[in-house]
Scaffold this motif. Sequence first.
Motif, PDB file in Angstrom:
ATOM      1  N   LYS B 146       1.013  -1.187  -0.072  1.00 55.66           N
ATOM      2  CA  LYS B 146       0.271   0.026   0.191  1.00 55.66           C
ATOM      3  C   LYS B 146       0.720   1.388  -0.048  1.00 55.66           C
ATOM      4  O   LYS B 146       1.435   1.592   1.116  1.00 55.66           O
ATOM      5  CB  LYS B 146      -0.875  -0.087   1.026  1.00 55.66           C
ATOM      6  CG  LYS B 146      -2.234  -1.067   1.211  1.00 55.66           C
ATOM      7  CD  LYS B 146      -2.569  -1.665   2.399  1.00 55.66           C
ATOM      8  CE  LYS B 146      -3.331  -2.820   1.911  1.00 55.66           C
ATOM      9  NZ  LYS B 146      -3.442  -3.646   3.065  1.00 55.66           N
ATOM     10  N   GLN B 309      -6.359   3.357   1.483  1.00 54.42           N
ATOM     11  CA  GLN B 309      -5.658   2.049   0.811  1.00 54.42           C
ATOM     12  C   GLN B 309      -6.003   1.035   2.329  1.00 54.42           C
ATOM     13  O   GLN B 309      -6.349  -0.062   2.032  1.00 54.42           O
ATOM     14  CB  GLN B 309      -4.412   2.144   0.474  1.00 54.42           C
ATOM     15  CG  GLN B 309      -4.489   2.821  -1.184  1.00 54.42           C
ATOM     16  CD  GLN B 309      -3.252   2.649  -1.667  1.00 54.42           C
ATOM     17  OE1 GLN B 309      -2.719   1.478  -1.986  1.00 54.42           O
ATOM     18  NE2 GLN B 309      -2.518   3.930  -1.821  1.00 54.42           N
ATOM     19  N   THR B 316      -6.467   3.376  -5.590  1.00 55.26           N
ATOM     20  CA  THR B 316      -5.322   2.930  -5.672  1.00 55.26           C
ATOM     21  C   THR B 316      -4.403   3.416  -6.710  1.00 55.26           C
ATOM     22  O   THR B 316      -3.254   3.236  -6.854  1.00 55.26           O
ATOM     23  CB  THR B 316      -5.436   1.145  -5.647  1.00 55.26           C
ATOM     24  OG1 THR B 316      -5.854   0.851  -6.858  1.00 55.26           O
ATOM     25  CG2 THR B 316      -5.985   0.764  -4.428  1.00 55.26           C
TER      26      THR B 316
END
Lengths: 346, 346
Positions: B146, B309, B316
């Motif tokens: 992430k 996220q 994203t």
Amino acid sequence: MGERRAVSMADVARLANVSSQTVSRVANGETSVVESTRQTVLRAMEELGYRPNSAARALKRGAFRAIGVMTFTLSTTGNVRTLEGIVAAAAVHDYAVTLIPVNAPSQDAVRGAFTRAGELAVDAVVAIMETHLASDAPAPYPPGFKVVVADSDDAGDRHPVVDTDQAAGAASATDHLLDLGHRTVWHVAGPESSYAAQRRRDAWRARLVARGLQVPRVLHGDWTPESGYEIGLRLADEPSCTAVFAANDQMALGLLRAFHDRGLRVPEQVSVVGFDDVPEAASYIPPLTTVRQDFEQIGRLCVEQVLGQVRGTGPTTGTTLVPTQLVVRASSAAPGRTGARRPRRA
Amino acid sequence: MGERRAVSMADVARLANVSSQTVSRVANGETSVVESTRQTVLRAMEELGYRPNSAARALKRGAFRAIGVMTFTLSTTGNVRTLEGIVAAAAVHDYAVTLIPVNAPSQDAVRGAFTRAGELAVDAVVAIMETHLASDAPAPYPPGFKVVVADSDDAGDRHPVVDTDQAAGAASATDHLLDLGHRTVWHVAGPESSYAAQRRRDAWRARLVARGLQVPRVLHGDWTPESGYEIGLRLADEPSCTAVFAANDQMALGLLRAFHDRGLRVPEQVSVVGFDDVPEAASYIPPLTTVRQDFEQIGRLCVEQVLGQVRGTGPTTGTTLVPTQLVVRASSAAPGRTGARRPRRA
DNA sequence: TGAGCGTATGTTTGCGCAAACATCGGCCGT
DNA sequence: ACGGCCGATGTTTGCGCAAACATACGCTCA
């Protein structure tokens, strides 16, 4: 990382057809694993993208391999550069660094920060405390914490302290100006709440006294260029002022601008010396003579001390001073013959 | 912290005469605990100085409540101030921030940093990547992480990107100078390896072209005041140069000193505009007109995106641009009547 | 009055890892 | 040839916490 379903040792063990303990042994580089087994395990790890889970490791080992760094602000060169030094040194020892912000320069805020630190994944903390807190109150550093204090004072009787040798630095700046022939040196100090400011001021005064010179009144700024500018304007009206030692480079920058605005030439009519040696100091107009602090070294020493405590070796009190270095540039020079200000150049 | 024998929930439970689960419920502020029980537990916690163990928590929950911040260096204002913004925003969400240094601006180093990040106690990472890496190589950001990238580019097609609106900022600087009446604007760019430098340069050129003006050759510095000084000395020999837009304030500082050394008055003979608005910019000689970046905002947005996220909400990919603000000070003014340099003042 | 339900609390379980201890072979020496 | 030993590997256990599930104790309402 927050992968849905992280690969665990058990997964690797299954693939490699060994016990998870063997995987653990390989992961930790223990020697008692036969080479062929090690290779098998390594291959399985690779294939699965195995990554040790630091939470489980920390839980088991009771240590995080992380250092907390506590600061009020990242807005000052000193704090940032100390932090950089800490990060670099921590990386050498394979320690991570976690930031612990302190909202306000108060005892309460510091205590709150330590509470957070206690819950955070850190084994010890380095407190960069450039400001002293309500000084009569009891130690803000809770007992039982592994702490090293940077850039502060508190005499190192409770925790190790690592600091620039403020006194020596200030003395070298003062002596430099006096040795150039100035009759005395004025001082633009930092705020009274700052240990560093106090100690620079005291050392400056001590040098003047030691040399039997008159001590001009202290002018207090707040570290900002703006405060330096204000003070500079006042100083421009003091004909006896031919040399100024500013407690940091930013205030020195303000002085330079004030003198420029008043048509006073630096260094012909007034010399200026700063403290810190920020990267821009060499590009000031004129390039600034200043006292360089070795922040990288401070960071390194903080890490060493704090890891000493974690390992149980190493002292839990004591003060370490890091030497400074006088960097002579163009903002300081000998005064005019009269001993007062040099006449302005035509 | 690394106390030998930390107080655990079981200890508290024993003292309060409840189950450890009830302690857990109190610690987590669940509602289904009767007030009297809660008080008992709270008192026991207090007495024992209980502190939740973050490793166990993280192990159980599978999350650390921590964000990693990846940077090459803390030596640039932008990185530090972005970091500050991130720390502040993370604190609001009760997230800790862990620093992940990247040794070198290379793909390999970044990959290594991500490997470390994977083992570190972080749920996501913000990469402050002001420099682009060997651009032909594949994505340096491993899949499954992430990530939010700050101060970069890479078009946001793989991870969210948060950046200053470099183009708008550079355009506003260029337009400001042109609107003052300058025939054209010279540009001191940052290193070619920097995305930000590229985009500022391109936007500057685009403005000149859009207004049908001649585009002077680009001069490349390396962000340092010293490089600005060198370029400034060369620029002083260009009589047609009456306005310079520097890609950052430090190089602008170097320009100011070079022009000063060559006896060129700013802004009467040459106007200078910088980029960043460092805290000292208002104290340069003369105070610098510059483009302010809102780093705090950048930090805040990075944290929001990255936590989005983590929570599984939030995009994203995609680029978020943060507007700049032109800060007009004394280093920019209208050119002389001739369209070339104003005569030097007597 | 007792079935039914909700609320407060307790018990069990397992997260992933690595100490501690157990096991299993082979190799040594006499 | 066999006891003993050592090196390689496996098994058990528990770190501290919090979901999931279990229990116990009222209270409501037909």
